[in-house]
Enzyme design. Structure first.
Site, PDB file in Angstrom:
ATOM      1  N   ASP A 124       0.826  -1.191   0.000  1.00 57.35           N
ATOM      2  CA  ASP A 124       0.000   0.000   0.000  1.00 57.35           C
ATOM      3  C   ASP A 124       0.869   1.253   0.000  1.00 57.35           C
ATOM      4  O   ASP A 124       2.036   1.235   0.413  1.00 57.35           O
ATOM      5  CB  ASP A 124      -0.896   0.024   1.250  1.00 57.35           C
ATOM      6  CG  ASP A 124      -2.003  -1.014   1.186  1.00 57.35           C
ATOM      7  OD1 ASP A 124      -2.221  -1.577   0.104  1.00 57.35           O
ATOM      8  OD2 ASP A 124      -2.644  -1.257   2.227  1.00 57.35           O
ATOM      9  N   LYS A 162      -4.082   3.069  -2.655  1.00 59.37           N
ATOM     10  CA  LYS A 162      -5.300   3.786  -3.030  1.00 59.37           C
ATOM     11  C   LYS A 162      -5.242   5.172  -2.407  1.00 59.37           C
ATOM     12  O   LYS A 162      -4.723   5.356  -1.313  1.00 59.37           O
ATOM     13  CB  LYS A 162      -6.537   3.038  -2.544  1.00 59.37           C
ATOM     14  CG  LYS A 162      -6.702   1.658  -3.175  1.00 59.37           C
ATOM     15  CD  LYS A 162      -7.947   0.978  -2.651  1.00 59.37           C
ATOM     16  CE  LYS A 162      -8.171  -0.346  -3.363  1.00 59.37           C
ATOM     17  NZ  LYS A 162      -7.078  -1.301  -3.095  1.00 59.37           N
ATOM     18  N   GLY A 218      -1.044  -1.598   5.221  1.00 60.05           N
ATOM     19  CA  GLY A 218      -0.929  -0.817   6.441  1.00 60.05           C
ATOM     20  C   GLY A 218      -1.918  -1.304   7.484  1.00 60.05           C
ATOM     21  O   GLY A 218      -3.032  -1.717   7.160  1.00 60.05           O
ATOM     22  N   MET A 263     -10.649   7.627   9.013  1.00 58.67           N
ATOM     23  CA  MET A 263     -11.386   8.651   8.274  1.00 58.67           C
ATOM     24  C   MET A 263     -10.658   9.187   7.070  1.00 58.67           C
ATOM     25  O   MET A 263     -11.267   9.876   6.257  1.00 58.67           O
ATOM     26  CB  MET A 263     -11.672   9.829   9.211  1.00 58.67           C
ATOM     27  CG  MET A 263     -10.394  10.440   9.754  1.00 58.67           C
ATOM     28  SD  MET A 263     -10.687  11.885  10.738  1.00 58.67           S
ATOM     29  CE  MET A 263      -9.001  12.396  11.045  1.00 58.67           C
TER      30      MET A 263
END
Length: 484
Positions: free
Chosen positions: A251, A273, A304, A386
């Site tokens: 990632d 992403k 992660g 978030m």
């Protein structure tokens, strides 16, 4: 600088070893010698309880006497462990005259051989020596290796020992045997032993032994949690998988410190992403895993945090199973646990929070699918994965369902990393605080009464920015260093 010692593994089975001394140190050395099958003779006026018991059980011979040089006549090795340097010196001198190797415990100058620190995994042994100059350093390294090498190494060593003759028959040339072992160790055999699938491991070994040498080995995928960023939080199994990998699909948010611990000659492919930048589609990640595994490579899908906490690890396992690719999962420390700990925030607390909810603001469906009435309840902690968007909608929904505007929050940016930053405030001002301080991903929101403790329990990095909630802050003194 003195010359290095010559490393040597001695076969002492059935051979006489003399131990001079009957105390605790002699007992420890005798115990190690007995495990090698040595015939131990102890020379000492008195014995410890354990040594006396071994003598009674005919495990050792005891000469109730002081040391005399003639006691060395039929010995192969001698260990002096009396605590009396004059006696130890006499033992060393007598051994030198007879060209016997002697170890004088804790005295490198009198010793002609050193007893190394040992890591044992069945027949496999790793000996560590500092040449007698820094034995505590050797012991420290041994403790580290003890944690790195799991019990599967013992199973591998036992299997190779039992099959040694058959391997040599199948591959009489050294170069062919070397290639065979590389193939076996790069395949699924170590993983099967780690999973305690011993029967399958034996079958896999025999199949590899008998198959055509040119046959392509089966690839595997390990879905591995990299933790929040601090390389010290990487698990031992994750480190092992990264060092065995041919390909590492990682990632974007996996830290450079973690990536540096992987196998240096592996192929590293970023498949991260991003809400705003370039992203790799999940279907493309699936295709990469399948492509490299079918090519016989060991693939690590490095994520992660933890693969099964908002990491889509479940989807990837479903894909691998559907395509018949062997896999394993290595959990990681998820961001909620790590970021809270590094910010000094207990996720649960007898006075403030009896429950924890892990929530993502970027799930498949809209925020309106969440149970906001349940999320707005007091005396619980919300850990919100978030990113940095959606805070205004989250704040408004919680307020609309009864959560107090004065509820403390902490935003932990780059949790556990050198650049960690913690922002404190209250729910009413959450989006404005994040905007004014230009919060960037990776960031985790912790909402609830426990968030106020970040100010008083802070221990890592810079102190929190903002004020703790006065109702719940404990007014604890700042930590101080005590003189030793």
């Amino acid at each position: 600088m003195s010359a290095p010692l010559f490393p040597l593994f001695a076969d002492l089975k059935g051979r006489r070893v003399l131990v001079v001394g009957g105390g605790a140190v002699a007992e420890r050395k005798t115990d190690a010698l007995l495990r090698t099958g040595a015939r131990v003779r102890v020379v000492a006026p008195t014995l410890t309880t354990a040594l006396a018991g071994w003598h009674t059980a005919d495990r050792i011979e005891w000469r109730e006497a002081v040391f005399e040089p003639t006691q060395l006549d039929d010995a192969w090795l001698v260990v002096a462990a009396t605590g009396d340097r004059s006696v130890n010196r006499a033992v060393a001198a007598a051994a030198e005259t007879r060209r016997l190797l002697a170890n004088v415990v804790d005295d490198a100058t009198l010793s002609s051989f050193q007893v190394p620190a040992i890591v044992e995994r069945g027949p496999l042994q790793i000996a560590i020596s500092s040449g007698g100059g820094a034995p505590m350093l050797a012991r420290h390294l041994r403790r580290q290796l003890e944690t790195l090498l799991d019990d599967s190494w013992a199973s591998l060593a036992d299997l190779f020992t039992r099959q040694r003759h058959r391997i040599r028959q199948r591959f009489p040339r050294t170069v062919d045997r070397r290639r065979f072992f590389e193939k076996v160790l790069a395949g699924p055999l170590p993983r099967l032993f780690r999973q305690h699938l011993h029967a399958q491991a034996e079958q896999q070994f025999l199949a590899t032994l008998d198959e055509n040498a040119t046959q392509t080995r089966s690839g595997t995928v390990a879905v591995v949690g990299a933790g929040p960023g601090d390389a010290g939080l990487l698990t031992l199994n994750a480190l092992r998988a990264m060092n065995e990998a041919d390909v590492i699909l990682h990632d974007r948010l996996v830290s450079e410190d973690v990536l540096r611990l992987g196998r240096r000659d592996a192929t590293y492919i970023e498949v991260g992403k991003s809400a705003n930048g370039h992203s790799t589609r999940q279907d493309d990640i699936h295709a990469l895993m399948l492509e490299h595994a079918r090519a016989g490579q060991r693939v690590v899908r490095l994520k992660g945090g933890d693969p099964f906490v908002f990491g889509r690890g479940g989807e990837e396992l479903e894909f691998l199973r559907a395509h018949g690719i062997p896999y394993e999962v290595v959990p990681g420390i998820t961001a909620a646990v790590a970021c809270a700990a590094y910010a000094g925030i207990p996720l649960t607390h007898r006075d403030h929070a009896q429950a924890v909810r892990l929530v993502t603001a970027h799930c498949k469906d809209s925020l309106d699918t969440l149970d906001w009435a349940a999320l707005a309840q007091e005396r619980q902690t919300l850990a919100v994965y978030m990113g940095v968007t959606g805070l205004e909608g989250l704040r408004d929904r919680l307020l609309a369902h009864g959560r107090a505007a004065s509820t403390p929050f902490a935003i932990v940016e780059n949790g556990s990393r050198r650049e960690q930053r913690v922002l404190n405030g209250t729910l009413a001002d959450l989006p404005e605080t994040a905007r004014s301080h230009q919060v960037r991903s990776p960031a985790l929101l912790i909402l609830g009464e426990v968030a106020a403790l970040a100010g008083s329990l802070h221990w890592f990095g810079q102190p929190p920015i903002g004020t703790a909630h006065p109702t719940h802050s404990r007014n604890l003194p700042a930590p101080t260093l005590q003189a030793a």
